[in-house]
Every structure is written in structure tokens, then in C-alpha cells.
Scaffold this active site. Sequence first.
Site, PDB file in Angstrom:
ATOM      1  N   SER A 176      13.207  59.209   7.498  1.00 46.11           N
ATOM      2  CA  SER A 176      11.843  58.822   7.136  1.00 46.11           C
ATOM      3  C   SER A 176      11.765  57.864   5.958  1.00 46.11           C
ATOM      4  O   SER A 176      10.806  57.097   5.847  1.00 46.11           O
ATOM      5  CB  SER A 176      11.014  60.072   6.824  1.00 46.11           C
ATOM      6  OG  SER A 176      10.851  60.870   7.975  1.00 46.11           O
ATOM      7  N   GLN A 177      12.718  57.924   5.049  1.00 45.96           N
ATOM      8  CA  GLN A 177      12.703  56.998   3.923  1.00 45.96           C
ATOM      9  C   GLN A 177      13.057  55.593   4.420  1.00 45.96           C
ATOM     10  O   GLN A 177      13.971  55.459   5.243  1.00 45.96           O
ATOM     11  CB  GLN A 177      13.717  57.436   2.863  1.00 45.96           C
ATOM     12  CG  GLN A 177      13.549  56.751   1.523  1.00 45.96           C
ATOM     13  CD  GLN A 177      14.620  57.177   0.517  1.00 45.96           C
ATOM     14  OE1 GLN A 177      15.776  57.365   0.864  1.00 45.96           O
ATOM     15  NE2 GLN A 177      14.232  57.342  -0.740  1.00 45.96           N
TER      16      GLN A 177
ATOM     17  N   HIS B 265      25.343  63.733  -5.548  1.00 48.24           N
ATOM     18  CA  HIS B 265      24.206  62.818  -5.672  1.00 48.24           C
ATOM     19  C   HIS B 265      22.979  63.368  -4.947  1.00 48.24           C
ATOM     20  O   HIS B 265      21.872  63.411  -5.517  1.00 48.24           O
ATOM     21  CB  HIS B 265      24.595  61.448  -5.095  1.00 48.24           C
ATOM     22  CG  HIS B 265      23.525  60.425  -5.203  1.00 48.24           C
ATOM     23  ND1 HIS B 265      23.436  59.535  -6.245  1.00 48.24           N
ATOM     24  CD2 HIS B 265      22.456  60.137  -4.389  1.00 48.24           C
ATOM     25  CE1 HIS B 265      22.385  58.758  -6.089  1.00 48.24           C
ATOM     26  NE2 HIS B 265      21.767  59.090  -4.964  1.00 48.24           N
TER      27      HIS B 265
ATOM     28  N   GLU C 267      18.349  63.135   0.945  1.00 47.55           N
ATOM     29  CA  GLU C 267      18.065  64.326   0.160  1.00 47.55           C
ATOM     30  C   GLU C 267      16.909  65.155   0.697  1.00 47.55           C
ATOM     31  O   GLU C 267      16.109  65.698  -0.090  1.00 47.55           O
ATOM     32  CB  GLU C 267      17.784  63.916  -1.284  1.00 47.55           C
ATOM     33  CG  GLU C 267      16.553  63.039  -1.498  1.00 47.55           C
ATOM     34  CD  GLU C 267      16.783  61.551  -1.389  1.00 47.55           C
ATOM     35  OE1 GLU C 267      15.927  60.784  -1.874  1.00 47.55           O
ATOM     36  OE2 GLU C 267      17.812  61.147  -0.820  1.00 47.55           O
ATOM     37  N   ASN C 268      16.792  65.315   1.993  1.00 39.64           N
ATOM     38  CA  ASN C 268      15.690  66.109   2.531  1.00 39.64           C
ATOM     39  C   ASN C 268      15.712  67.503   1.914  1.00 39.64           C
ATOM     40  O   ASN C 268      16.744  68.164   1.913  1.00 39.64           O
ATOM     41  CB  ASN C 268      15.828  66.195   4.050  1.00 39.64           C
ATOM     42  CG  ASN C 268      15.862  64.829   4.697  1.00 39.64           C
ATOM     43  OD1 ASN C 268      15.010  63.990   4.441  1.00 39.64           O
ATOM     44  ND2 ASN C 268      16.871  64.578   5.514  1.00 39.64           N
TER      45      ASN C 268
ATOM     46  N   HIS D  57      19.220  64.928  -6.401  1.00 42.41           N
ATOM     47  CA  HIS D  57      17.874  64.539  -5.973  1.00 42.41           C
ATOM     48  C   HIS D  57      16.927  65.740  -5.886  1.00 42.41           C
ATOM     49  O   HIS D  57      15.703  65.546  -5.875  1.00 42.41           O
ATOM     50  CB  HIS D  57      17.926  63.858  -4.611  1.00 42.41           C
ATOM     51  CG  HIS D  57      18.060  62.374  -4.670  1.00 42.41           C
ATOM     52  ND1 HIS D  57      17.178  61.573  -5.376  1.00 42.41           N
ATOM     53  CD2 HIS D  57      18.958  61.524  -4.103  1.00 42.41           C
ATOM     54  CE1 HIS D  57      17.531  60.310  -5.244  1.00 42.41           C
ATOM     55  NE2 HIS D  57      18.613  60.244  -4.474  1.00 42.41           N
TER      56      HIS D  57
ATOM     57  N   PRO E 187      22.637  56.166   9.149  1.00 46.67           N
ATOM     58  CA  PRO E 187      22.782  54.879   8.466  1.00 46.67           C
ATOM     59  C   PRO E 187      23.085  54.958   6.979  1.00 46.67           C
ATOM     60  O   PRO E 187      23.370  53.932   6.360  1.00 46.67           O
ATOM     61  CB  PRO E 187      21.430  54.205   8.707  1.00 46.67           C
ATOM     62  CG  PRO E 187      20.464  55.340   8.831  1.00 46.67           C
ATOM     63  CD  PRO E 187      21.231  56.427   9.530  1.00 46.67           C
TER      64      PRO E 187
ATOM     65  N   GLY F  29      24.811  57.303   3.428  1.00 43.29           N
ATOM     66  CA  GLY F  29      25.774  58.325   3.050  1.00 43.29           C
ATOM     67  C   GLY F  29      25.141  59.700   3.099  1.00 43.29           C
ATOM     68  O   GLY F  29      25.732  60.663   3.590  1.00 43.29           O
ATOM     69  N   GLY F  30      23.927  59.790   2.581  1.00 44.75           N
ATOM     70  CA  GLY F  30      23.212  61.057   2.600  1.00 44.75           C
ATOM     71  C   GLY F  30      21.728  60.819   2.446  1.00 44.75           C
ATOM     72  O   GLY F  30      21.294  59.735   2.041  1.00 44.75           O
TER      73      GLY F  30
END
Length: 608
Positions: free
Chosen positions: A143-144, A302, A278-279, A306, A273, A275-276
Site C-alpha cells: 500500500s505504501q 529496520h 513495516e505493516n 518502524h 519489491p 526489502g521489507g
Amino acid sequence: MPTPLPAAALADLAHDPHSYAATGPLRVQHLRLVLAVDFAQRSLTGTATWLLAEPPTRAAELVLDTRDLAIEGAWLGESAAGPAADYTLAPADAVLGQALRIAVPAGARAVCLAYRTSPAAAAVQWLAPAQTAGTHPFLFTQSQVILARTWLPCQDSPGIRFTYEAMVEIVGDERGQLLALMSAENPQATAPDGRYHFRMAQPIPAYLMALAVGRLDFIPLGERTGIYAEPATLPKAAYEFADLDQMVAAAESLYGPYRWERYDLLVLPASFPFGGMENPRLTFVTPTILAGDRSLTSLVAHELAHSWSGNLVTNATWDDFWLNEGFTVYFERRIMEQLYGADYAAMLQVLGEADLQHTLAELGTDSPATHLHLHLAGRDPDDGLNDIAYEKGCLLLLTLEKLVGRPRLDAFIKEYFTRFSFQSMDTAHFVAYLRQALLTPALEAQLDLPAWIDGPGLPANAPVARSARFAAVDAALAQLAAGTAPAHLLPPTAAWSSQEWEHFLRGLPPTLPAEALAALDAAFGFTASGNAEILAAWFPLALRAGYAPADAALADFLHHVGRRKFLVPLYRALLAAPGGQARAQKIYRQARPNYHSVATSTLDALVP
């Protein structure tokens, strides 16, 4: 410490130029979502019921963001049994989508919408079994930055928060075989009826809405941590992330309690797409960090960080993205220092600063794009997701640490996260809070805050990291340059970490001939490495030298890995190689179906 700004000071946060909803008079407070997942149609279908923060005292419009959604009906109240609501969809904008404007009478408390997603919804990737590690299809959302609106009609601004509950049903042949997960309280086993219920009690912005459905298993790592992954991937993931509980404890010892109850990881297929991501409660991670030696887990640190910087206190607009990422990079490296020592954290800092210098060179050190506070109106906010926000933001905090001392900075950051929990913060309000809570006029003069926030490049007072472990790598590079055969370096390099090898490869002359790369490959096995970071540093050297033995491994990597961080520089290197354009086009045509739209939106313009 001076009295912090009251929370009321945040009421007048900057308007978000990337959300139609931010201009509307009404705010949502809670979502009730009912979705059917149909793999055959590649569609999510259902209803989104939005409860308003306050019922209007007179007729008003509820404005939502949408993009490529089919709106099939709107009703006043908490279900489709209510009276029909009048609504309009504005003309579409290529980046922002369409404003959905719903007429809401005085006293109305909720609006119910029926809708359907497009098979090409930019947030959602539908994977065939062959694109996974198993024999079942898979879907995940990303979503981001502003893609939540492609799978959910919502107020898609980081400055607008809501709680939610959801019921997700998997229909068709995959019912009872797949597990559904969200950024919420999650099940740990597959439901035979294909129905899953979710609850997120803490308010989140829309970009943290997440859904994944696949053939997944779960392994607990502690009382509040665990891992979801496809069965073939799970044992490797469980080994790789064995320190997850200790990471959470280290983070809490630095900046206060973890506020999201559980912290679980979901290892996605390789097309993810990033690396991670933060959901909340369920970090999405790429399988490219499964190196087999736990050497790439700083990425998990990381995403965990978040949970404080970003999820707990959120950038109000994407112009303020550095407030999420600069704090998170600083926090990530503090976690890694606490777990693995200062020397380890110093290696991460040196590599991060090298990435920043590369980005500055690409953008131009005088470019406004190198300011921390961005001005992205009229552009896709995804353009701001680069190392400026991450690494320049981190360097600002390291400069503050040097000026005021680590104990005072830690106290400031901990209070910041506590004071503004579950709120949004923009750059202007953060600067005001920083001046009031930490800086004296003398310290601010030494810091030169305007040069950091609204100035290009790096200020003159930016610190430069040093790594004792990289000094040994530099010595090995010097021996190579003096004529030492690579095989003679095997004993001292045997215990090198992934970060040391990455520094080694970055330090090699970019114009080494193919025969020199062959000797390095014979000694160290770079082409056959299972470490994605090492491969991503090795392949450009091989392309520039025309080192053919790496060609097949490069093509395989580009076909199976969807992480944009790797894809963009590798395709650029391939395009720059002799005959590379035809090779890049051939690989991209074949590999493109494996990439998420976040990657293809960049690569479509790059690969002609």
C-alpha cells in the site's frame, strides 16, 4: 527538559497534496471491511463501511481516495440496507486516481460502499503457483506510498488514522487451502471454510493496510514473535530470524514499550519489491535476506524500528518522509549495536553513507531533491523514497548525538515517541518541538538546522563513519592491487561477514578485466553466492568486464528477484554493457510478469 509542545499543537498539520480526502471536511475513524478473494478473477470484492469520527452537523461530503476501483453502490449507515447515498467520481489523475465524493446528511454516522478491484490494481500482486515456492497461488498488497486506494476506497493520507476490523473469505478452488493475513490480529492456522476475521485496535494510516493470502505455515519464536512463510521456506526463515525476540527486547530497552502486542514476520515470494514493509503486527520481508548466516537481519531491525518511528509517530505527508526513515535508520543501527556490538553497527553506517554519496552524485548535490523536507506536490511521492530520507536523516540524528550526547538524545527520542504516539508529525512541528525540548540557541547554531532540513547535499558538520573491520578489508584490497593472488587472501577472509564482502566488492576497481574477475571468482565463488547483496555488488563488475560465466546467474537473478533496490542498478549496468540493451529487453520481457507494479513503474521507463 523544557515542557514539550502540547498534542493540540499538531491539530493544524500541513495539507497532504497526495490525497483528495485531506481536502474534505469529514474524517473517518473506523473501518469494517468484508472482502472475497477470487484468484480465478484476480479480484477483491466486497464492502467497506466507514464510521465517521464525528457526524456532520449539516450536510457535507465524505471524500475518499480511489484508483481503478469499480464502485458498485453507496449507502448511508452501517450496511447496504440503509438508504442509498448520492456519490460522484471525479475525473482520473494518473498518479492520484479519482476523488470519490459522497453526500452525507447531518447526523449521519457511517457510509457503506460496495466495490470491486481491478485485476491490474497497482497495490495487489496475484502470483501463479510457478511464481511461488510452492504449488498454490499467492497474493500480497503493497500500500505504501499511495496505493492503498487501488484496493480500498479510503482516506489515503498518512496524516489520517483509523482502526479496523475485517472478514476475508477465500472463494473458489483454493478455499480451505490458503491462509489469509492482515496488518492486524492474525490467525496461525488455515481455516477449513476459508473465512478469516481480523481486528486492528490501534489507529493506523491507510498505507499500513496490508493483506496476504497463500499456502503459509507459522512457527513461533517467542511468546509474542513468530514467522509465517511458505512451507518450503519456513525452516530457513526460522533459522535466519532466531534473534527476533532479542531484537524486540533491545528496541524496547532503547525507546520504550512495543505498543502493537505481537511482532510477526511474513516472508513473501521473491517478487516483493522492497526489502521489507513495516505493516503493524506483521512485517512483510523479502526472501533475499535469507542468506543462511543471519548476516542480513539488520533489515528486520529496520522494520521493527518502524513500530516506533513511522507506525507510532507518522510523517504527516510524504514531503515529511524523512521523519519516518531517518529516525528508523538511526534506531535500526542502535538495535544492531546493542545486539552485535559497535564494530558491526559501524560497518552498516559506512555502507549506508556510501549509498548516500552515490544517491547525491546521481541527483546532484545542489538538487532540491536532496533536501530532507521535500516538495512533492504534482509528482508521484514514490519519487521521494531514496537514500536522502534514510541516510541524511540518520546523519542529522548522529550530528545531534555528537552535540548533546547520547543520553540526552535518547531521552528526547523516547519522550518524542511517547508524547506523540498514534499521531502524525510534519517537519515544521518537529523542528518546533526539537527547539523547545532539546536545542539551546548555541546548540542550534552549531547544528545549522536549516542546512539539514531545507538545504541541498550534506552540511559541512555531517559526521563521517569509520569501521575498524573495514580497515582489514581495505588492507586486502591493497594487497590485491599490489599483485597478491586472490587465493592467498583466503585465510584472512574466511570469517568475513556479508558487510565486509560487500565493502570488498565495492572497493574493487570498476574496470577490472575478465581474467581478474575469473581469479576472484575461483577463489571466492561470487557467481555462485546465495547472498543477494553480494550478487548485486558482483554482477555490475562482471557486466563491465564482459565476464561471461556470470551471465546465466545474472539472468536467473533478474528472473526471480523482484526487489527494486537490486533491479534498477542491475538493469542500468546491463543496458550500459556492450550488447546489453537487447539482453536487457529480452530478460525484462520474460521477467516482467514476476515483478510488482512498484518495480515495473520504474523499470518500464528504464528498459526501452
